[in-house]
Structures are given as C-alpha cells and as structure tokens.
Design a protein around this motif. Structure first.
Motif, mmCIF file in Angstrom:
data_model
loop_
_atom_site.group_PDB
_atom_site.id
_atom_site.type_symbol
_atom_site.label_atom_id
_atom_site.label_comp_id
_atom_site.label_asym_id
_atom_site.label_seq_id
_atom_site.Cartn_x
_atom_site.Cartn_y
_atom_site.Cartn_z
ATOM 1 N N TYR A 107 4.506 -28.669 16.901
ATOM 2 C CA TYR A 107 3.282 -27.890 17.081
ATOM 3 C C TYR A 107 3.065 -27.501 18.544
ATOM 4 O O TYR A 107 2.556 -26.414 18.831
ATOM 5 C CB TYR A 107 2.082 -28.673 16.543
ATOM 6 C CG TYR A 107 1.915 -28.536 15.049
ATOM 7 C CD1 TYR A 107 1.615 -27.299 14.468
ATOM 8 C CD2 TYR A 107 2.062 -29.626 14.211
ATOM 9 C CE1 TYR A 107 1.457 -27.158 13.096
ATOM 10 C CE2 TYR A 107 1.917 -29.499 12.827
ATOM 11 C CZ TYR A 107 1.609 -28.262 12.282
ATOM 12 O OH TYR A 107 1.461 -28.130 10.913
ATOM 13 N N LEU A 120 5.815 -37.424 5.260
ATOM 14 C CA LEU A 120 4.563 -38.186 5.244
ATOM 15 C C LEU A 120 4.066 -38.430 3.825
ATOM 16 O O LEU A 120 3.458 -39.472 3.538
ATOM 17 C CB LEU A 120 3.493 -37.445 6.051
ATOM 18 C CG LEU A 120 3.709 -37.386 7.569
ATOM 19 C CD1 LEU A 120 2.614 -36.547 8.211
ATOM 20 C CD2 LEU A 120 3.727 -38.789 8.169
ATOM 21 N N GLN A 179 6.416 -43.643 10.291
ATOM 22 C CA GLN A 179 5.263 -42.739 10.367
ATOM 23 C C GLN A 179 5.054 -42.248 11.797
ATOM 24 O O GLN A 179 4.824 -41.062 12.033
ATOM 25 C CB GLN A 179 4.020 -43.473 9.863
ATOM 26 C CG GLN A 179 2.836 -42.577 9.566
ATOM 27 C CD GLN A 179 1.721 -43.351 8.902
ATOM 28 O OE1 GLN A 179 1.276 -44.388 9.401
ATOM 29 N NE2 GLN A 179 1.264 -42.879 7.761
ATOM 30 N N ARG A 180 5.178 -43.132 12.758
ATOM 31 C CA ARG A 180 4.995 -42.745 14.162
ATOM 32 C C ARG A 180 6.100 -41.812 14.635
ATOM 33 O O ARG A 180 5.845 -40.887 15.417
ATOM 34 C CB ARG A 180 4.946 -43.999 15.032
ATOM 35 C CG ARG A 180 3.640 -44.771 14.902
ATOM 36 C CD ARG A 180 3.665 -46.062 15.673
ATOM 37 N NE ARG A 180 2.375 -46.741 15.614
ATOM 38 C CZ ARG A 180 2.167 -47.985 16.024
ATOM 39 N NH1 ARG A 180 3.175 -48.683 16.538
ATOM 40 N NH2 ARG A 180 0.974 -48.534 15.931
ATOM 41 N N TYR A 206 5.136 -38.449 13.289
ATOM 42 C CA TYR A 206 4.035 -37.886 14.083
ATOM 43 C C TYR A 206 4.558 -37.318 15.402
ATOM 44 O O TYR A 206 4.118 -36.258 15.856
ATOM 45 C CB TYR A 206 2.981 -38.963 14.376
ATOM 46 C CG TYR A 206 2.163 -39.395 13.191
ATOM 47 C CD1 TYR A 206 1.966 -38.560 12.099
ATOM 48 C CD2 TYR A 206 1.560 -40.659 13.166
ATOM 49 C CE1 TYR A 206 1.197 -38.968 11.021
ATOM 50 C CE2 TYR A 206 0.789 -41.073 12.099
ATOM 51 C CZ TYR A 206 0.614 -40.232 11.024
ATOM 52 O OH TYR A 206 -0.143 -40.638 9.947
ATOM 53 N N LYS A 238 -2.893 -39.705 16.423
ATOM 54 C CA LYS A 238 -2.513 -40.600 15.325
ATOM 55 C C LYS A 238 -1.514 -41.637 15.807
ATOM 56 O O LYS A 238 -1.521 -42.800 15.366
ATOM 57 C CB LYS A 238 -1.912 -39.796 14.165
ATOM 58 C CG LYS A 238 -2.942 -39.030 13.345
ATOM 59 C CD LYS A 238 -2.244 -38.233 12.242
ATOM 60 C CE LYS A 238 -3.257 -37.491 11.374
ATOM 61 N NZ LYS A 238 -4.001 -38.411 10.492
ATOM 62 N N TYR A 262 -1.736 -35.080 16.055
ATOM 63 C CA TYR A 262 -0.672 -36.025 15.737
ATOM 64 C C TYR A 262 -0.442 -37.012 16.877
ATOM 65 O O TYR A 262 -0.107 -38.184 16.644
ATOM 66 C CB TYR A 262 0.615 -35.280 15.379
ATOM 67 C CG TYR A 262 0.557 -34.716 13.981
ATOM 68 C CD1 TYR A 262 0.562 -35.533 12.871
ATOM 69 C CD2 TYR A 262 0.491 -33.322 13.773
ATOM 70 C CE1 TYR A 262 0.492 -35.021 11.591
ATOM 71 C CE2 TYR A 262 0.408 -32.802 12.501
ATOM 72 C CZ TYR A 262 0.419 -33.646 11.409
ATOM 73 O OH TYR A 262 0.329 -33.137 10.120
ATOM 74 N N GLU A 305 6.283 -32.860 7.183
ATOM 75 C CA GLU A 305 5.054 -33.103 6.433
ATOM 76 C C GLU A 305 5.362 -33.693 5.055
ATOM 77 O O GLU A 305 4.613 -34.521 4.541
ATOM 78 C CB GLU A 305 4.251 -31.812 6.321
ATOM 79 C CG GLU A 305 3.642 -31.395 7.661
ATOM 80 C CD GLU A 305 3.035 -29.998 7.638
ATOM 81 O OE1 GLU A 305 3.215 -29.291 6.614
ATOM 82 O OE2 GLU A 305 2.397 -29.597 8.634
ATOM 83 N N LYS A 348 -3.205 -29.025 16.610
ATOM 84 C CA LYS A 348 -2.409 -29.855 15.711
ATOM 85 C C LYS A 348 -1.561 -30.859 16.503
ATOM 86 O O LYS A 348 -1.401 -32.011 16.100
ATOM 87 C CB LYS A 348 -1.507 -28.974 14.841
ATOM 88 C CG LYS A 348 -2.226 -28.266 13.703
ATOM 89 C CD LYS A 348 -2.566 -29.275 12.612
ATOM 90 C CE LYS A 348 -3.165 -28.601 11.379
ATOM 91 N NZ LYS A 348 -2.152 -27.892 10.604
ATOM 92 N N LEU A 357 6.281 -34.040 14.702
ATOM 93 C CA LEU A 357 5.280 -33.021 14.353
ATOM 94 C C LEU A 357 4.528 -32.555 15.602
ATOM 95 O O LEU A 357 4.279 -31.358 15.779
ATOM 96 C CB LEU A 357 4.304 -33.572 13.311
ATOM 97 C CG LEU A 357 4.803 -33.574 11.872
ATOM 98 C CD1 LEU A 357 3.913 -34.446 10.989
ATOM 99 C CD2 LEU A 357 4.854 -32.150 11.316
ATOM 100 N N ALA A 358 4.167 -33.500 16.443
ATOM 101 C CA ALA A 358 3.475 -33.134 17.689
ATOM 102 C C ALA A 358 4.352 -32.233 18.552
ATOM 103 O O ALA A 358 3.882 -31.236 19.120
ATOM 104 C CB ALA A 358 3.091 -34.402 18.453
#
Length: 313
Positions: free
Chosen positions: A293, A272, A282-283, A286, A308, A305, A269, A301, A289-290
């Motif tokens: 979570y 980002l 950025q991808r 994500y 996104k 992501y 995070e 969550k 992060l995906a």
C-alpha cells in the motif's frame, strides 16, 4: 421451467492457477470465483443468488451460505447452488458439509471438471481419502474418472492419478493422459536432494506435500534472489492446497519483490482469511500489505497495517 446456467471462467489469483500441459487445456482457467448468468429465474431466486455472490466477493461466507441455502430451498436439485455451497463450506473449513454439497453437484453433473476439482480439494484439505466417497459418486462415469485423474496429475500426485485410470473400460480414450502420467512418474519418482551434506532420496509427492512446499518456499523467501521461482512455486502450492495461508503470503511477497504491488494485495488479503492463531505469520502478512500500500501511495491503508503490527492484533 427450463433453467440455463452459463459459467464464465475467470482467473482470480487466489484459488488455483492451472498450468496447461496441452494446447486444448490452456483454454481452461481457474473457475473458483465464477460469475453466473441466469435465465428464467424468479426474482426472489436471482436476488438471493446475486446477494450470495456479493457476500462471497467480500469474503463474508456465513452470509453467503445463508443466501445460497435459500436458493437451495427454492431449487433443491440445482447443481450450481450445491457447487457454490461446497466452496463456501470449504472456505469455512466445514469439510463434511463441503463434501456433502460437492457430492450433490457431481451426482447432478458428473462430467463437470470443476465439480470434481472442488470435491478433491475438499477431500485433500480435510485429509479424507478418495476411497471414502467412491460409493457416493458415479465412479464408473468415464469422464468423471478422467477429470479426477487429470486433477491429481496437475497436483503432481502421479501414482494416485494412475490408480484412478486403472481398469477403465475404454482406456484408449485416455491414453495420452496415461502416457504423461507414466512419463512423469519415470522422471520424478526418485528426485535426489541434498540435506545437510547428505544425499537422500525424496519422492516427488513428498516434495509436493504441504510441508514439502512450505520448506521449499521458506528457503526461497530467505534467498531473495530466486523471486521468479518463489512466484512459480507459490502459485503451484496454492493450486494444490487452496486453504494454506503461508502459500498466499509467499505468493504476495514474490509479487511485491517484482514490484507488482497491486497484484500482491489479493493473495496477501486471502492469506489473512485462512489464518488461525498464527500471530507470527499474521505480522509477516501485515508487513507485506503495508509495503504494497505504501508503494501504491495509499498511506491510510499502509499505516493501518503498520498499526496492526505494533498492536499485535
């Protein structure tokens, strides 16, 4: 009215995990998100101060700055306020303002290690040489010079660290640090690396530049079998260059691979927060992060992501 500040040092994983090299120094952990205990302050000052910390905690730095500027208005010479403002402006890549407040903090308390650390972070991130500020800080303060030398030493900037210690009036006080610097120079000054089958000589400082760290981390990310090294080197990179999003991404990825999913969230995070027009990175963030979570069974969550990634936002 007498004012007392007590800084409670806490490690945050986002900004610099220091590597202890002497027993007494292992007691020091990263400061960057210090909580502050206040005595004998007006209610208005405390309200603004703690609201500023609250906004800092949710990374709303513009609002945090506004609250701390109000504290600054009430207490113009408060070094802790100057210190916090320096960090906020660094996070916002406003290097001249960050430098101004960092210098204010050091002039108010030259022997404070963390004030010196923040100034060096500002100078390095803003690509400004130390020589530019020597006339603005108490350069002849022995402890300040020792602190700065130690900071460069921990960044593996050994020659710069040695230059900072040069011509001190009482060099015997810092003989141990100087000895370690000299040992490190002797050990790492000429590190052999192999590039496409050709042996070249790469200095240790080059290996620990932003690009040097980035290339090393790329190789480790591809290898996938060197996760412990990936974690270690990404932490070192974050310590040296605290506003580089790629280093936080690498650190979060390493933690995911080690199944430390909860711990992975913070560096990912934070990555980002520092991204500027880098859609590819950025991808990647994500995606990690995906995955984190999902492993934590937080599908809301995780799906956020994943959406996104698909939308490219």
């Amino acid at each position: 009215m007498k004012i007392w500040f007590f800084l409670i040092i806490v490690a945050t994983g986002g900004f610099t995990t220091m590597q202890g090299y002497a027993q007494e120094e292992q007691q020091i952990m990263v400061e960057e998100s210090a909580e502050v205990f206040l005595e004998e302050y007006s209610d208005t000052f405390q309200e603004n101060f703690f609201e500023g910390l609250k906004q800092k905690g949710i990374r709303n730095y513009d609002r945090a700055i506004a609250y701390f500027l109000e504290c600054k208005r009430m207490q113009p010479n408060n070094t802790v306020v100057s210190f916090e403002l320096a960090k906020f402006h660094l996070y916002e890549s406003q290097y001249m303002l960050a430098q101004e407040y960092a210098i204010e903090a050091i002039n108010g308390e030259p022997e404070n290690y963390w004030y010196a650390k923040t100034l060096i972070d500002v100078l390095e991130t803003g690509k400004s040489p130390l020589d530019n500020v020597k006339q603005d800080i108490p350069w002849n303060d022995l402890l300040l010079r020792k602190n700065i030398a130690e900071i460069y030493f921990k960044k593996a900037r050994y020659k710069t660290a040695l230059e900072v210690l040069h011509k001190l009036k009482e060099p015997s006080q810092y003989a141990y640090l100087q000895s370690r610097i000299l040992d490190s120079i002797a050990k790492y000054e000429n590190t052999s690396t192999v590039v496409k089958g050709t042996e070249t000589i790469t200095s240790n400082e080059e290996l620990r530049s932003v690009e040097g760290y980035r290339e090393n981390l790329k190789k480790l990310l591809i290898a996938e079998s060197s996760t412990v090294d990936l974690l270690r080197i990404s932490k070192e990179a974050m310590d040296s260059y605290p506003t580089q999003p790629y280093f936080y991404y690498a650190n979060g990825t390493a933690l995911n691979r080690l199944q430390k999913f909860e711990e992975a969230l913070e560096p990912l995070e934070t990555a980002l927060d520092y991204i500027i027009e880098d859609v590819s990175l950025q991808r990647l963030i994500y995606t990690e992060l995906a995955a984190a979570y999902k492993a934590l069974d937080n599908m809301t969550k995780a799906n956020m992501y994943l959406s996104k990634i698909k939308s490219g936002s």
